[in-house]
Design a protein around this motif. Sequence first.
Motif, mmCIF file in Angstrom:
data_model
loop_
_atom_site.group_PDB
_atom_site.id
_atom_site.type_symbol
_atom_site.label_atom_id
_atom_site.label_comp_id
_atom_site.label_asym_id
_atom_site.label_seq_id
_atom_site.Cartn_x
_atom_site.Cartn_y
_atom_site.Cartn_z
ATOM 1 N N TRP A 184 -80.912 17.232 17.706
ATOM 2 C CA TRP A 184 -80.497 17.591 16.228
ATOM 3 C C TRP A 184 -79.863 16.463 15.607
ATOM 4 O O TRP A 184 -78.780 16.065 16.280
ATOM 5 N N TYR A 185 -80.228 16.517 14.362
ATOM 6 C CA TYR A 185 -79.736 15.282 13.445
ATOM 7 C C TYR A 185 -79.574 15.672 12.090
ATOM 8 O O TYR A 185 -80.313 16.567 11.507
ATOM 9 N N GLU A 186 -78.466 15.472 11.703
ATOM 10 C CA GLU A 186 -78.106 15.698 10.101
ATOM 11 C C GLU A 186 -77.571 14.608 9.169
ATOM 12 O O GLU A 186 -77.023 13.722 9.856
ATOM 13 N N ASN A 187 -78.005 14.762 8.222
ATOM 14 C CA ASN A 187 -77.150 14.005 6.884
ATOM 15 C C ASN A 187 -76.793 14.773 5.930
ATOM 16 O O ASN A 187 -77.567 15.596 5.394
ATOM 17 N N PRO A 228 -81.694 9.168 4.377
ATOM 18 C CA PRO A 228 -82.095 8.902 5.741
ATOM 19 C C PRO A 228 -81.510 9.650 6.948
ATOM 20 O O PRO A 228 -80.328 10.110 6.664
ATOM 21 N N ILE A 229 -82.163 9.828 7.907
ATOM 22 C CA ILE A 229 -81.438 10.158 9.226
ATOM 23 C C ILE A 229 -82.109 9.513 10.325
ATOM 24 O O ILE A 229 -83.362 9.181 10.675
ATOM 25 N N ILE A 285 -83.266 22.248 5.043
ATOM 26 C CA ILE A 285 -83.302 21.757 3.659
ATOM 27 C C ILE A 285 -82.160 22.377 2.894
ATOM 28 O O ILE A 285 -82.243 23.555 2.735
ATOM 29 N N GLU A 286 -81.273 21.927 2.255
ATOM 30 C CA GLU A 286 -80.240 22.249 1.027
ATOM 31 C C GLU A 286 -80.505 21.316 -0.064
ATOM 32 O O GLU A 286 -79.510 20.473 0.166
ATOM 33 N N LYS A 290 -77.617 18.483 1.732
ATOM 34 C CA LYS A 290 -77.512 18.152 3.267
ATOM 35 C C LYS A 290 -79.167 18.431 3.638
ATOM 36 O O LYS A 290 -79.597 19.220 3.115
ATOM 37 N N TRP A 291 -79.282 17.858 4.868
ATOM 38 C CA TRP A 291 -80.709 18.232 5.471
ATOM 39 C C TRP A 291 -80.456 17.757 7.017
ATOM 40 O O TRP A 291 -79.622 17.067 7.299
ATOM 41 N N SER A 292 -81.437 18.401 7.866
ATOM 42 C CA SER A 292 -81.212 18.238 9.465
ATOM 43 C C SER A 292 -82.712 18.207 9.792
ATOM 44 O O SER A 292 -83.487 18.802 9.232
#
Length: 154
Positions: A42-45, A62-63, A79-80, A149-151
Amino acid sequence: MSKHRVLANLVSALLVAAGVGASAAAAAPSSSAHMNCDWYGWYENSTRVAIPDGPSGEVSSPIPVTGLCGSAAMVTVNIEVRHSFRGDLLIDLVAPDGTSYRVKSPSGWDSADDVVGTYRVRVVGGDPTGTWRLRVKDVCAADTGRIEKWSLEF
């Protein structure tokens, strides 16, 4: 014992029990390359990125993905994106190899605010490690927004 070693031992035992033989069982994922990686990540920016208004308004966020084994077949994208007319937005997920996957197409009939949701994206198998990008384009003028933000989940 690491979870990867346990998994490799389980696969070997199942192959032997199925009568595949010790030579096939020995080929189960047990290399040291697989000992230092995971099958899930699980990865988030959460860095906000302003989306320029109008047809030239394209940004990406980017992530970097590291430490995963195997290949990706399905990716969950959370996605937000805040925007005053979400129908203006075209959203793509871009894999490390440059392949683009459409997440959301623009629609002049969708006048609601914001894109907030979870999307399952089928990706062409390949190494999931590298930099993934969320690319957002505002295709019409007069409304603004930002990537909040998104992940990614593998």
